[in-house]
Design a protein around this motif. Structure first.
Motif, mmCIF file in Angstrom:
data_model
loop_
_atom_site.group_PDB
_atom_site.id
_atom_site.type_symbol
_atom_site.label_atom_id
_atom_site.label_comp_id
_atom_site.label_asym_id
_atom_site.label_seq_id
_atom_site.Cartn_x
_atom_site.Cartn_y
_atom_site.Cartn_z
ATOM 1 N N UNK A 161 7.416 -8.858 -2.188
ATOM 2 C CA UNK A 161 6.039 -8.364 -2.327
ATOM 3 C C UNK A 161 5.862 -6.918 -1.889
ATOM 4 N N UNK A 162 6.569 -6.486 -0.824
ATOM 5 C CA UNK A 162 6.413 -5.104 -0.377
ATOM 6 C C UNK A 162 6.991 -4.101 -1.363
ATOM 7 N N UNK A 163 7.863 -4.558 -2.274
ATOM 8 C CA UNK A 163 8.402 -3.655 -3.294
ATOM 9 C C UNK A 163 7.323 -3.179 -4.266
ATOM 10 N N UNK A 164 6.210 -3.913 -4.335
ATOM 11 C CA UNK A 164 5.149 -3.541 -5.270
ATOM 12 C C UNK A 164 4.420 -2.270 -4.850
ATOM 13 N N UNK A 165 4.600 -1.828 -3.623
ATOM 14 C CA UNK A 165 3.986 -0.559 -3.220
ATOM 15 C C UNK A 165 4.496 0.589 -4.079
ATOM 16 N N UNK A 166 5.787 0.560 -4.422
ATOM 17 C CA UNK A 166 6.345 1.604 -5.293
ATOM 18 C C UNK A 166 5.730 1.546 -6.679
ATOM 19 N N UNK A 167 5.492 0.342 -7.175
ATOM 20 C CA UNK A 167 4.877 0.173 -8.494
ATOM 21 C C UNK A 167 3.460 0.733 -8.490
ATOM 22 N N UNK A 168 2.696 0.383 -7.464
ATOM 23 C CA UNK A 168 1.321 0.881 -7.365
ATOM 24 C C UNK A 168 1.306 2.397 -7.235
ATOM 25 N N UNK A 169 2.255 2.938 -6.509
ATOM 26 C CA UNK A 169 2.325 4.395 -6.364
ATOM 27 C C UNK A 169 2.542 5.100 -7.702
#
Length: 296
Positions: A161-169
């Motif tokens: 789930x924390x990998x999605x921060x890169x996607x949102x960025x």
């Protein structure tokens, strides 16, 4: 297994933990706001079928007092078999999307799979959805973001789930802050997905985006029937209740008048006749969850 994000996890450019709400037509979606609903048939089968389901869903939403975004796909580009039905196609679907928006007043969501579909689809829908398998495709994300439409990204079955921060960025870096993130399970062995409820508050904290729980694809069994995917629709209420009890901005539920005759994802879709009862139950869980929010 350690549920906490690693110390080196990337941070979203949105302040971590910030509760951001987004307007999608008349619907406002936020982690601290009353539960919203994203629902519709997996595949657009025909104009008549799409309008029939959209009308029924609007009536349910009005009775339940829940914000509704209508969802259907013009192309199922990731079907298991080459011979599987894929949908009407973008050109035929665009006027149907526009008609649903204009005649029923419902915001509309659909998937995009290719860069050049983004601008075309944005003419007739309110939310562009990035499929889970494509969630790291930078050029697709940027093309969707640049339309100015809200973008819902499904977390890949292969991501923490924390990998999605890169996607949102990637999306916010392209100038679009109207981002939703959707949890739809993680691959666990062959033909099996598991939904980790810890992912929901982690997604909210590390991305700052409204979190959606996809209750129907979470019970999908990818490729489980050999030439098509299977599913266990009886567990949709189980997972949906658990997710809403944790606290989410919206639930994503594919529904159909007769799922066993649907051209795609029938085994994991909720029969339309059962949806209203489920929504009422989820709203009750949501009221308790939002009055007693979970923080991590």
């Amino acid at each position: 297994m350690n549920a906490a994000p690693p110390a080196t996890k990337p941070q979203s450019i949105v302040e971590v933990g910030q509760d951001v709400g987004h307007d999608v037509g008349p619907v406002r979606i936020g982690n601290g706001l009353p539960l919203a609903l994203i629902a519709g048939p997996c595949q657009m089968e025909s104009r008549a079928h799409a309008l029939e389901v959209a009308c029924a869903l609007k009536e349910i939403a009005q009775r339940r007092g829940i914000g509704l975004i209508f969802k259907t796909s013009f192309d199922k580009a990731n079907r298991t078999s080459l011979s599987a039905q894929r949908g009407l196609g973008l050109e035929a679907a665009l006027p149907v999307f526009a008609e649903i928006r204009e005649s029923l007043g419902l915001p509309v969501l659909t998937d995009v799979h290719e860069i050049d579909q983004c601008a075309a689809a944005a003419q007739a829908v309110d939310v562009l959805q990035i499929p889970a398998f494509l969630c790291r495709q930078t050029d697709l994300l940027i093309a969707a973001a640049r339309t100015g439409k809200a973008v819902n990204v499904k977390k890949g079955q292969f991501l923490a789930p924390w990998d999605m921060a890169n996607v949102v960025n990637k999306l916010t870096g392209a100038g679009n802050g109207r981002v939703l993130v959707t949890e739809r399970g993680v691959s666990f062995g062959y033909n099996t997905l598991v939904s980790d409820m810890r992912a929901l508050p982690i997604l909210a904290k590390t991305t700052g985006a409204p979190v959606v729980f996809d209750a129907t694809h979470s019970v999908q069994q990818p490729g489980g029937q050999g030439s098509s995917s299977g599913g266990q629709r009886e567990f949709v209420p189980v997972l949906a209740r658990a997710a809403v009890a944790v606290g989410v901005a919206a639930v994503f539920i594919e529904t159909h008048p007769d799922p066993d005759k649907a051209p795609s994802d029938g085994p994991n879709m909720v029969p339309l006749s059962q949806l209203e009862g489920l929504i009422g139950l989820l709203q009750a869980f949501d009221a308790v969850a939002k009055a007693n929010p979970v923080t991590i």
